[in-house]
Scaffold this active site. Structure first.
Site, PDB file in Angstrom:
ATOM      1  N   LYS A  13       0.836  -1.217   0.000  1.00  0.00           N
ATOM      2  CA  LYS A  13       0.000   0.000   0.000  1.00  0.00           C
ATOM      3  C   LYS A  13       0.865   1.259   0.000  1.00  0.00           C
ATOM      4  CE  LYS A  13      -2.174  -0.896   3.935  1.00  0.00           C
ATOM      5  NZ  LYS A  13      -1.655  -2.217   4.336  1.00  0.00           N
ATOM      6  N   ARG A  88      -9.498   1.312   8.652  1.00  0.00           N
ATOM      7  CA  ARG A  88      -9.165  -0.094   8.895  1.00  0.00           C
ATOM      8  C   ARG A  88     -10.299  -0.828   9.607  1.00  0.00           C
ATOM      9  NH1 ARG A  88      -3.225   0.526   8.909  1.00  0.00           N
ATOM     10  NH2 ARG A  88      -2.204  -1.509   8.978  1.00  0.00           N
ATOM     11  N   ARG A 127      11.677  -6.525   4.924  1.00  0.00           N
ATOM     12  CA  ARG A 127      11.667  -5.127   4.499  1.00  0.00           C
ATOM     13  C   ARG A 127      12.482  -4.232   5.436  1.00  0.00           C
ATOM     14  NH1 ARG A 127       5.323  -3.193   4.484  1.00  0.00           N
ATOM     15  NH2 ARG A 127       5.128  -3.392   6.729  1.00  0.00           N
ATOM     16  N   ARG A 160      11.209  -2.122  10.891  1.00  0.00           N
ATOM     17  CA  ARG A 160      10.117  -1.740  11.792  1.00  0.00           C
ATOM     18  C   ARG A 160       9.989  -2.760  12.914  1.00  0.00           C
ATOM     19  NH1 ARG A 160       4.815  -0.477   8.282  1.00  0.00           N
ATOM     20  NH2 ARG A 160       3.881  -1.530  10.060  1.00  0.00           N
ATOM     21  N   ARG A 171      -0.931  -9.277  13.041  1.00  0.00           N
ATOM     22  CA  ARG A 171      -1.466  -8.191  12.199  1.00  0.00           C
ATOM     23  C   ARG A 171      -2.358  -8.761  11.093  1.00  0.00           C
ATOM     24  NH1 ARG A 171       4.071  -5.714  10.513  1.00  0.00           N
ATOM     25  NH2 ARG A 171       2.888  -4.258   9.226  1.00  0.00           N
TER      26      ARG A 171
HETATM   27  P1  AMP Z   1       0.838   0.279   9.021  1.00  0.00           P
HETATM   28  O1  AMP Z   1       2.061   1.110   8.936  1.00  0.00           O
HETATM   29  O2  AMP Z   1      -0.287   0.794   8.162  1.00  0.00           O
HETATM   30  O3  AMP Z   1       1.119  -1.178   8.787  1.00  0.00           O
HETATM   31  O4  AMP Z   1       0.312   0.410  10.531  1.00  0.00           O
HETATM   32  C1  AMP Z   1       1.106  -0.040  11.619  1.00  0.00           C
HETATM   33  C2  AMP Z   1       0.237  -0.208  12.851  1.00  0.00           C
HETATM   34  O5  AMP Z   1      -0.336   1.054  13.224  1.00  0.00           O
HETATM   35  C3  AMP Z   1      -0.961  -1.138  12.690  1.00  0.00           C
HETATM   36  O6  AMP Z   1      -0.614  -2.506  12.856  1.00  0.00           O
HETATM   37  C4  AMP Z   1      -1.882  -0.629  13.787  1.00  0.00           C
HETATM   38  O7  AMP Z   1      -1.451  -1.063  15.056  1.00  0.00           O
HETATM   39  C5  AMP Z   1      -1.657   0.869  13.723  1.00  0.00           C
HETATM   40  N1  AMP Z   1      -2.610   1.509  12.780  1.00  0.00           N
HETATM   41  C6  AMP Z   1      -2.318   2.094  11.590  1.00  0.00           C
HETATM   42  N2  AMP Z   1      -3.426   2.562  10.990  1.00  0.00           N
HETATM   43  C7  AMP Z   1      -4.455   2.269  11.824  1.00  0.00           C
HETATM   44  C8  AMP Z   1      -5.861   2.479  11.743  1.00  0.00           C
HETATM   45  N3  AMP Z   1      -6.436   3.062  10.693  1.00  0.00           N
HETATM   46  N4  AMP Z   1      -6.613   2.040  12.786  1.00  0.00           N
HETATM   47  C9  AMP Z   1      -6.050   1.461  13.867  1.00  0.00           C
HETATM   48  N5  AMP Z   1      -4.744   1.203  13.979  1.00  0.00           N
HETATM   49  C10 AMP Z   1      -3.936   1.608  12.972  1.00  0.00           C
END
Ligand code: AMP
Length: 222
Positions: A13, A88, A127, A160, A171
């Site tokens: 994404k 989400r 990554r 990360r 996740r």
């Molecule tokens: P990402 O970088 O999009 O993979 O997000 C990393 C982490 O941030 C996720 O696993 C969630 O814990 C949190 N997170 C990111 N976006 C959201 C969202 N829209 N709602 C809730 N938690 C989020």
């Protein structure tokens, strides 16, 4: 123009959003990046969200919505945004619709990326990111020339904290239970584009993003 990037963690994404940002000249906003920055800066928000993120859980809706709505009101997003990682949950999707309609705006396109699970895990554990110039690498698919050092600025690459196999499985589970249902939500709205991005289909997220840009150009939208 408002574009939403949907898809399990690791589908690409963020990478697709970067390509779309460049091609369409619209900023991308990643909820995950906002939370990670808050953690790195040691802010109150960072302290609140850290536990959820490191356990592969979602940050609660109310907090997430508050943070994203505040970001969406900033002037640099007046002409559009590519949302990467938000919404989400169904609650977030409904609240986003409500917020946008109050602003006289609507979602133009929801891009739903699909990738086989084992490929996602392999991608995510490999990554790496440059903390300085933000370049993305993958130790298997797109490795740096020397060790784990950024090709562009020589900074040691970072992984990360949640990109390990155990958290990644959590996740993915969270994604299936809480996020996958919103694919249906957008399907019903009629603005959903679902596409596989994987090694087996020979097309990855950046190429898909390029084809979306091309399509917008043909339609005279950019
Ligand atoms: P990402 O970088 O999009 O993979 O997000 C990393 C982490 O941030 C996720 O696993 C969630 O814990 C949190 N997170 C990111 N976006 C959201 C969202 N829209 N709602 C809730 N938690 C989020």
């Amino acid at each position: 123009m408002i574009i939403i990037m949907l898809g399990a963690p690791g589908t690409g994404k963020g990478t697709a959003a970067k390509v779309l940002t460049k091609g369409l000249n619209i900023p991308a906003v990643s909820s995950g990046d906002i939370f990670r920055k808050a953690i790195a800066d040691g802010t109150e928000l960072g302290k609140e969200v850290e536990g959820y993120i490191s356990n592969g859980k979602l940050v609660p809706d109310e907090l997430t919505i508050k943070v994203i709505e505040a970001r969406l009101k900033e002037p640099d997003l007046a002409n559009g945004v590519i949302l990467d990682g938000f919404p989400r949950t169904t609650e977030q999707a409904e609240r986003l619709d409500k917020f946008l309609s109050q602003e006289g705006k609507k979602i133009d396109l929801v891009v739903n990326l699909e990738t086989p699970v084992e490929e996602l895990i392999e991608r995510v554990v490999n990554r790496r990111k440059c903390p300085n110039c933000k370049a993305d690498f993958n130790m298997k698919l797109n490795p740096p020339k020397t060790g784990e050092i950024c090709d562009f600025c020589g900074t040691p690459l970072e992984r990360r904290a949640d990109d390990n196999e155990e958290t990644m499985r959590a996740r993915l589970d969270t994604y299936e239970k809480q996020t996958a249902p919103i694919v249906d939500f957008y399907q019903k709205q009629g603005n959903l584009l679902t596409a596989e991005v994987s090694k087996r289909c020979g097309r990855m997220a950046p190429e898909l993003a390029e084809s979306i840009i091309e399509d917008f150009r043909k339609k005279g939208l950019v």
